[in-house]
Design a protein around this motif. Structure first.
Motif, PDB file in Angstrom:
ATOM      1  N   GLN A  77       0.828  -1.206   0.000  1.00 55.66           N
ATOM      2  CA  GLN A  77       0.000   0.000   0.000  1.00 55.66           C
ATOM      3  C   GLN A  77       0.866   1.261   0.000  1.00 55.66           C
ATOM      4  N   SER A  78       1.908   1.264   0.802  1.00 57.59           N
ATOM      5  CA  SER A  78       2.814   2.414   0.840  1.00 57.59           C
ATOM      6  C   SER A  78       3.494   2.614  -0.504  1.00 57.59           C
ATOM      7  N   LEU A  79       3.991   1.531  -1.074  1.00 58.07           N
ATOM      8  CA  LEU A  79       4.669   1.613  -2.366  1.00 58.07           C
ATOM      9  C   LEU A  79       3.730   2.084  -3.464  1.00 58.07           C
ATOM     10  N   LEU A  80       2.503   1.586  -3.454  1.00 54.94           N
ATOM     11  CA  LEU A  80       1.517   2.022  -4.439  1.00 54.94           C
ATOM     12  C   LEU A  80       1.221   3.512  -4.296  1.00 54.94           C
ATOM     13  N   ALA A  81       1.003   3.966  -3.082  1.00 53.25           N
ATOM     14  CA  ALA A  81       0.696   5.382  -2.855  1.00 53.25           C
ATOM     15  C   ALA A  81       1.857   6.267  -3.305  1.00 53.25           C
ATOM     16  N   ILE A  82       3.076   5.889  -2.944  1.00 51.95           N
ATOM     17  CA  ILE A  82       4.246   6.682  -3.325  1.00 51.95           C
ATOM     18  C   ILE A  82       4.405   6.700  -4.837  1.00 51.95           C
ATOM     19  N   THR A  83       4.228   5.550  -5.480  1.00 48.57           N
ATOM     20  CA  THR A  83       4.346   5.487  -6.935  1.00 48.57           C
ATOM     21  C   THR A  83       3.289   6.349  -7.614  1.00 48.57           C
ATOM     22  N   LEU A  84       2.067   6.331  -7.105  1.00 47.31           N
ATOM     23  CA  LEU A  84       1.009   7.162  -7.683  1.00 47.31           C
ATOM     24  C   LEU A  84       1.322   8.648  -7.533  1.00 47.31           C
ATOM     25  N   PHE A  85       1.853   9.047  -6.385  1.00 49.08           N
ATOM     26  CA  PHE A  85       2.200  10.459  -6.204  1.00 49.08           C
ATOM     27  C   PHE A  85       3.412  10.852  -7.040  1.00 49.08           C
ATOM     28  N   HIS A  86       4.374   9.942  -7.210  1.00 43.40           N
ATOM     29  CA  HIS A  86       5.485  10.234  -8.122  1.00 43.40           C
ATOM     30  C   HIS A  86       4.968  10.456  -9.539  1.00 43.40           C
ATOM     31  N   THR A  87       4.043   9.600  -9.974  1.00 47.35           N
ATOM     32  CA  THR A  87       3.470   9.734 -11.314  1.00 47.35           C
ATOM     33  C   THR A  87       2.705  11.044 -11.441  1.00 47.35           C
ATOM     34  N   ALA A  88       1.901  11.379 -10.443  1.00 46.60           N
ATOM     35  CA  ALA A  88       1.159  12.644 -10.475  1.00 46.60           C
ATOM     36  C   ALA A  88       2.114  13.834 -10.502  1.00 46.60           C
ATOM     37  N   GLY A  89       3.193  13.761  -9.747  1.00 45.07           N
ATOM     38  CA  GLY A  89       4.179  14.838  -9.748  1.00 45.07           C
ATOM     39  C   GLY A  89       4.862  14.998 -11.092  1.00 45.07           C
ATOM     40  N   LEU A  90       5.214  13.875 -11.702  1.00 46.87           N
ATOM     41  CA  LEU A  90       5.840  13.942 -13.023  1.00 46.87           C
ATOM     42  C   LEU A  90       4.875  14.501 -14.063  1.00 46.87           C
ATOM     43  N   LEU A  91       3.616  14.126 -13.970  1.00 45.53           N
ATOM     44  CA  LEU A  91       2.619  14.673 -14.898  1.00 45.53           C
ATOM     45  C   LEU A  91       2.453  16.180 -14.703  1.00 45.53           C
TER      46      LEU A  91
END
Length: 89
Positions: free
Chosen positions: A67-81
């Motif tokens: 869950q932590s890894l998924l959340a961090i990955t989603l926020f990294h993706t949102a930040g890159l976008l």
């Protein structure tokens, strides 16, 4: 010992990211620039929110590693976008 160094490096990354995001947000406010707002959001998503997930939300909510890894990955993706939006087309 290694956990302490990792926590310190993560905290330093979050603090520097927050400072850079603050500068970008000031640029947005001063120039009414949506580009600078998107840059500030992107930096927060990449540098600050992952720290909060790992050191605040994970202990409080008892998140699993997945869950932590998924959340961090989603926020990294949102930040890159968000940062991608700052480029002129």
């Amino acid at each position: 010992m290694l956990e302490s160094i990792t926590a310190l490096a993560s905290a330093l990354t979050a603090v520097v990211g927050l400072f850079v995001a603050h500068l970008a947000y000031r640029g947005y406010r001063r120039n009414d620039s949506p580009t600078m707002r998107a840059l500030a959001i992107g930096i927060v998503c990449i540098a600050v929110i992952p720290y909060l997930i790992l050191y605040l939300f994970d202990p409080v909510l008892g998140l699993t590693d997945a869950q932590s890894l998924l959340a961090i990955t989603l926020f990294h993706t949102a930040g890159l976008l968000a940062i991608y939006r700052t480029f002129d087309r």
